[in-house]
Design a protein around this motif. Structure first.
Motif, PDB file in Angstrom:
ATOM      1  N   GLN A  58      -7.231   1.792  -1.250  1.00  0.00           N
ATOM      2  CA  GLN A  58      -6.268   1.488  -0.195  1.00  0.00           C
ATOM      3  C   GLN A  58      -5.493   2.725   0.262  1.00  0.00           C
ATOM      4  OE1 GLN A  58      -2.891  -0.620  -1.559  1.00  0.00           O
ATOM      5  NE2 GLN A  58      -1.926  -0.767   0.453  1.00  0.00           N
ATOM      6  N   ASP A 114      -0.441   1.685  10.910  1.00  0.00           N
ATOM      7  CA  ASP A 114      -1.006   0.468  10.331  1.00  0.00           C
ATOM      8  C   ASP A 114       0.015  -0.148   9.380  1.00  0.00           C
ATOM      9  OD1 ASP A 114      -3.579  -1.177   9.736  1.00  0.00           O
ATOM     10  OD2 ASP A 114      -2.874  -0.602   7.746  1.00  0.00           O
ATOM     11  N   GLY A 115       0.045  -1.472   9.318  1.00  0.00           N
ATOM     12  CA  GLY A 115       0.939  -2.159   8.399  1.00  0.00           C
ATOM     13  C   GLY A 115       2.393  -1.837   8.675  1.00  0.00           C
ATOM     14  N   GLY A 118       3.054  -6.833  -0.066  1.00  0.00           N
ATOM     15  CA  GLY A 118       1.829  -6.787   0.727  1.00  0.00           C
ATOM     16  C   GLY A 118       0.686  -7.614   0.166  1.00  0.00           C
ATOM     17  N   SER A 154      -1.681 -10.743   1.607  1.00  0.00           N
ATOM     18  CA  SER A 154      -2.846 -10.178   2.289  1.00  0.00           C
ATOM     19  C   SER A 154      -4.148 -10.525   1.584  1.00  0.00           C
ATOM     20  CB  SER A 154      -2.707  -8.656   2.409  1.00  0.00           C
ATOM     21  OG  SER A 154      -2.639  -8.053   1.129  1.00  0.00           O
ATOM     22  N   ARG A 191      -2.774  -0.917   5.204  1.00  0.00           N
ATOM     23  CA  ARG A 191      -2.273  -2.217   4.735  1.00  0.00           C
ATOM     24  C   ARG A 191      -1.057  -2.074   3.822  1.00  0.00           C
ATOM     25  NH1 ARG A 191      -7.564  -2.365   3.631  1.00  0.00           N
ATOM     26  NH2 ARG A 191      -7.183  -2.534   1.394  1.00  0.00           N
TER      27      ARG A 191
END
Length: 403
Positions: A219, A317-318, A132, A136, A295
């Motif tokens: 996060q 999400d993600g 990720g 990102s 994320r």
């Protein structure tokens, strides 16, 4: 003749990082599929020790972990020395092991491999891995130094024979960041279901215990989970939250429990070694798994929860929805929505039949899509493909997860 595959990165157990777990699963799966695998990785401080080393050139030490051949690169906190040591170790290991394929397992591994190739080492088929944060926050980098690093990082990806991406969602991000769609394939984390088979049969669960496992950083949104827990406690007095993990936000989060008056119902148990009996015991005892992180490339802990038959709550999400399939293996809520999260927790706490149904289907989902066997076989086939010189892999989706 068996294919020799060198896995190269900077994280491996006992590190608790997702990359470490992925590398271990990949090595196990490839070995089971018939490949000769060696792992080259940076040693943790506990293995290397605090004493200064006599040279900046890494001399890896061979150890065995679950029958995996591991070469440790001496640890250093200096970024410059880390690059020097990793480059020297990789050059040495390529000459010694003579792999048919190099598979880098994180961003730094990819950059070091690219650096070695630039310096004139023999060209070899390379599979790079995208996690990720590799794209990102690093493509492009957010500081001048990171930006320069990202330019080189892109070139390394461009030189790769194939690029392993942990989820379909991250494939979309990678393409948007400029990576070649023709070289991307899905290679998610995996779990050895033998580790959970007997535990699931003997588990004595606490239906009101909610478990989360995460590094305590922004996060992961543990603060959102705590606020949701405060709302849930108004309707479920017996509800209890177990927080496994350490991180920079721990002090703040512990203070929050007092501010929300839930300090007697939230336990911070600290970090627990990955794949250990102590960690598995937490999954065995819990009734619900919840992590409202954003994320996520995919989320190893959701796979672990499913392996132990736990229904999970995550964010839409993600890559999370590829593991937590809404209404099938768990429940999805919008990011940063404590009220929606509280409603999902309330729903599972109040419905034992739903918990059982989602947990059973979660285990089947992991068995079908995230097992060591499926990862190993698909990865072995991809290695065969790149060694044969077939660079275009867009039509191949090893270990693919449902779209």
């Amino acid at each position: 003749m068996s294919l020799r595959v060198l896995l190269f990165g900077t994280q491996f157990p006992p590190s608790a990082a997702g990359t470490a777990s992925y590398t271990h699963a990949l090595a196990t799966g490839l070995s089971a599929s018939g490949a000769q695998v060696r792992v080259l990785t940076q040693a943790p401080p506990s293995l290397t020790g605090p004493a200064p080393l006599p040279s900046d050139v890494a001399i890896p030490q061979t150890v065995t972990d679950d029958d995996i051949d591991v070469q440790w690169i001496p640890y250093t906190t200096s970024a410059v020395r880390r690059y020097v040591r990793c480059r020297a170790a990789l050059v040495q290991e390529i000459a010694r092991f003579q792999p048919h394929c190099l598979w880098t397992t994180n961003g730094m591994g990819t950059r070091v491999a690219g650096l070695v190739s630039k310096l004139g080492a023999p060209r070899w088929p390379t599979i790079s891995c995208v996690r990720g944060t590799d794209i990102s926050s690093r493509l492009p980098g957010r500081t001048p130094a990171r930006w320069l690093e990202s330019v080189f990082h892109r070139r390394c990806y461009a030189r790769s024979s194939a690029i392993a991406v942990v989820s379909r969602a991250l494939c979309d991000v990678a393409v948007a960041k400029g990576l070649s769609a023709q070289r991307l394939f899905v290679s998610p984390p995996a779990f050895d279901l033998r580790k959970s088979a007997s535990a699931r049969a003997q588990a004595v669960r606490s239906p009101t215990t909610i478990l989360t496992v995460a590094r305590l950083q922004r996060q992961k949104r543990i603060d959102v989970l705590l606020r949701a827990m405060a709302l849930v406690r108004q309707r479920h007095d017996a509800a209890r939250l177990i927080v496994v993990g350490e991180g920079p936000q721990r002090d703040r989060l512990e203070r929050m429990t007092f501010e929300l008056h839930i300090d007697e119902h939230v336990d911070f148990v600290g970090s627990i070694e990955p794949r250990s009996a102590a960690l598995y015991e937490q999954y065995e005892r819990a009734g619900i798994f919840a992590l409202p992180s954003v994320r996520e490339g995919l989320g190893n802990v959701f796979i672990e929860a499913g392996a132990f038959g736990l229904p999970a709550i995550g964010c839409d999400d993600g890559g999370t929805p590829e593991v937590v399939v809404d209404g099938k293996t768990g429940l999805l809520v919008p990011p940063d929505d404590q009220h929606a999260l509280a409603e999902a927790l309330d729903r599972l706490l109040a419905d034992a039949e739903l918990r059982q149904q989602l947990g059973t289907q979660a285990h089947s989902h992991v068995e079908d899509h995230f097992s060591i066997e499926s990862l190993g076989q698909a990865s072995f086939e991809m290695v065969q493909r790149v060694v044969a010189g077939k660079d275009t892999v867009a039509d191949v989706q090893p270990a693919a997860v449902p779209g």
